[in-house]
Design a protein around this motif. Structure first.
Motif, short mmCIF file in Angstrom:
data_model
loop_
_atom_site.label_atom_id
_atom_site.label_comp_id
_atom_site.label_asym_id
_atom_site.label_seq_id
_atom_site.Cartn_x
_atom_site.Cartn_y
_atom_site.Cartn_z
N VAL A 17 -5.30 3.70 10.20
CA VAL A 17 -4.05 4.47 10.11
C VAL A 17 -3.19 4.24 11.35
CG1 VAL A 17 -3.07 6.79 10.06
CG2 VAL A 17 -5.01 6.22 8.59
N MET A 18 -3.80 4.28 12.51
CA MET A 18 -3.02 4.12 13.74
C MET A 18 -2.46 2.70 13.88
SD MET A 18 -2.81 7.07 14.95
CE MET A 18 -1.97 6.65 16.47
N LEU A 19 -3.22 1.68 13.46
CA LEU A 19 -2.68 0.32 13.52
C LEU A 19 -1.50 0.17 12.57
CD1 LEU A 19 -2.94 -2.53 14.69
CD2 LEU A 19 -4.43 -3.11 12.75
N GLY A 20 -1.60 0.78 11.40
CA GLY A 20 -0.49 0.74 10.46
C GLY A 20 0.76 1.41 11.01
N LEU A 21 0.58 2.56 11.66
CA LEU A 21 1.72 3.28 12.23
C LEU A 21 2.31 2.55 13.43
CD1 LEU A 21 0.36 6.95 12.05
CD2 LEU A 21 2.13 5.93 10.60
N ALA A 22 1.44 1.91 14.22
CA ALA A 22 1.90 1.24 15.44
C ALA A 22 2.55 -0.11 15.16
CB ALA A 22 0.73 1.06 16.40
N THR A 23 2.06 -0.83 14.13
CA THR A 23 2.58 -2.17 13.87
C THR A 23 3.09 -2.29 12.44
OG1 THR A 23 0.35 -3.00 13.33
CG2 THR A 23 1.08 -3.19 15.63
N ASN A 24 2.22 -2.67 11.52
CA ASN A 24 2.62 -2.79 10.12
C ASN A 24 1.39 -2.60 9.24
OD1 ASN A 24 1.46 -5.63 9.44
ND2 ASN A 24 2.66 -5.96 11.32
N TRP A 25 1.63 -2.29 7.97
CA TRP A 25 0.52 -1.95 7.08
C TRP A 25 -0.23 -3.17 6.56
CZ3 TRP A 25 -1.34 2.62 7.51
CH2 TRP A 25 -0.49 3.66 7.93
N ALA A 26 0.38 -4.35 6.69
CA ALA A 26 -0.34 -5.57 6.32
C ALA A 26 -1.50 -5.79 7.29
CB ALA A 26 0.60 -6.77 6.32
N ALA A 27 -1.22 -5.63 8.58
CA ALA A 27 -2.28 -5.77 9.59
C ALA A 27 -3.33 -4.68 9.41
CB ALA A 27 -1.68 -5.71 10.99
N ALA A 28 -2.89 -3.46 9.11
CA ALA A 28 -3.82 -2.35 8.91
C ALA A 28 -4.72 -2.61 7.70
CB ALA A 28 -3.05 -1.05 8.73
N ALA A 29 -4.14 -3.16 6.64
CA ALA A 29 -4.92 -3.46 5.44
C ALA A 29 -5.98 -4.52 5.73
CB ALA A 29 -4.00 -3.92 4.31
N LEU A 30 -5.61 -5.52 6.53
CA LEU A 30 -6.58 -6.55 6.88
C LEU A 30 -7.69 -5.99 7.76
CD1 LEU A 30 -7.44 -9.46 6.61
CD2 LEU A 30 -5.98 -10.03 8.56
N LEU A 31 -7.34 -5.07 8.66
CA LEU A 31 -8.37 -4.41 9.47
C LEU A 31 -9.32 -3.62 8.59
CD1 LEU A 31 -9.60 -3.61 12.20
CD2 LEU A 31 -7.92 -1.75 12.32
N ALA A 32 -8.77 -2.89 7.62
CA ALA A 32 -9.61 -2.12 6.70
C ALA A 32 -10.53 -3.05 5.91
CB ALA A 32 -8.74 -1.31 5.75
N PHE A 33 -10.00 -4.17 5.45
CA PHE A 33 -10.82 -5.13 4.71
C PHE A 33 -11.91 -5.72 5.59
CE2 PHE A 33 -11.71 -9.52 3.40
CZ PHE A 33 -12.23 -9.28 2.13
N THR A 34 -11.59 -5.98 6.86
CA THR A 34 -12.57 -6.53 7.79
C THR A 34 -13.74 -5.58 7.98
OG1 THR A 34 -10.83 -7.75 8.96
CG2 THR A 34 -12.91 -7.41 10.13
N ILE A 35 -13.43 -4.29 8.17
CA ILE A 35 -14.50 -3.29 8.30
C ILE A 35 -15.34 -3.24 7.04
CG2 ILE A 35 -14.99 -0.83 8.61
CD1 ILE A 35 -12.35 -0.68 10.23
#
Length: 308
Positions: free
Chosen positions: A110-128
């Motif tokens: 959530v914080m990565l999405g708010l700080a940058t963009n939701w594409a990066a946040a989605a990839l982080l979620a997929f990585t986890i």
């Protein structure tokens, strides 16, 4: 997995025990490669935004480590190199590790999405998800390809860093992904050659267990050749530079030399010198990625000050 999977020798945990859940040594590589990916992206990112991006990627990496320790507590307990981890040693309960991992996962995404963009946040979620579910829960215990496919989880950070800055992907982060992805199997197979009893005892189908050490040695050589090709190819992109090209040439000549020496040895030779060649290759592989990404970082700094 439940708390029943840990030993009865439980005692109050200290801060260091909870921090160890996050696998700080692995997190170091995650942070560094993500930082290089972010820095090489062809955009100007505010320093504070960049700091937040790396922080939340690091937290996501730590969350993966905690969830992995929760799930793998049973096999960690019977392997010499993992028996002292917080959960199998009883310093932290399985439920605590699970709760910390889930909380940090949600927070980081959530914080990565708010700080940058939701594409990066989605990839982080997929990585986890990939590391915990695809690798830890499925591949690790079911196939000798566990390290080959599962290595993708550790290869995503530079791509996430790039996406945090740009919101998209390009050839450069994909080659950085390939560099880490192809490095992972020979790195772990070299370890497995002189730590095979650990995987035997834990019932983990590492290549040394399922196909034997002779086959593992050949696989190390083949993957090292492919790795060297992709490592050098990265130098031909906009991310590369003179420092990286020289470093990649030297490092991969050394890599191939070590892989060839491993491939031509048999077990009698390895046992005679206590797996000295295999241990040296493994130690070198620990530096291999840091030196490649360090060279990329140096080239980026030199470009930034206008030296080339």
């Amino acid at each position: 997995m439940t708390d029943a999977s840990v030993t009865d020798n439980e005692y109050d945990a200290e801060f260091g025990d909870y921090f160890a859940l996050l696998k700080p040594r692995v997190m170091t590589l995650v942070v560094f490669t993500a930082f290089v990916g972010l820095l090489l992206a062809p955009v100007q990112l505010h320093p504070f935004v960049g700091f937040c991006a790396i922080l939340f990627i690091a937290v996501g990496g730590g969350a993966s480590g905690a969830l992995n320790m929760w799930w793998d507590a049973d096999i960690d307990a019977v392997m010499r190199r993992t028996a002292r981890r917080p959960v199998p040693s009883g310093r932290v309960t399985g439920n605590e590790a699970l709760s910390i991992g889930l909380a940090l996962s949600g927070f980081s995404v959530v914080m990565l999405g708010l700080a940058t963009n939701w594409a990066a946040a989605a990839l982080l979620a997929f990585t986890i998800f990939f590391y915990v579910v695809i690798y830890s829960m499925w591949l690790k215990r079911s196939t000798p390809q566990n390290i080959v496919i599962g290595g993708a989880a550790g290869a995503f950070p530079p791509v996430i860093g790039w996406m945090a800055a740009t919101g998209s992907v390009a050839l450069e982060p994909l080659l950085m992904f390939a560099l880490i992805f192809l490095w992972t199997p020979p790195h772990f197979w070299a370890l497995a050659l002189f730590m095979r009893s650990d995987y035997d005892d834990a019932g983990v189908p590492m290549l040394t267990v399922t196909h034997g050490r002779r086959s593992t040695r050949r696989h190390i050589l083949v993957y090292s050749v492919i790795l060297a090709i992709f490592a050098v190819a990265l130098g031909a992109t906009a991310a590369g530079g003179p420092v990286y090209i020289v470093a990649a040439a030297g490092l991969n000549i050394w890599l191939l030399k070590g892989a060839w020496e491993i491939a031509r040895r048999d077990e009698a030779m390895a046992e005679q010198d206590s797996y000295a060649v295999e241990k040296a290759f493994f130690k070198f592989s620990l530096l291999y990625l840091f030196l490649h990404f360090g060279a990329l970082l140096v080239d980026a700094i030199l470009r930034g000050v206008g030296l080339f």
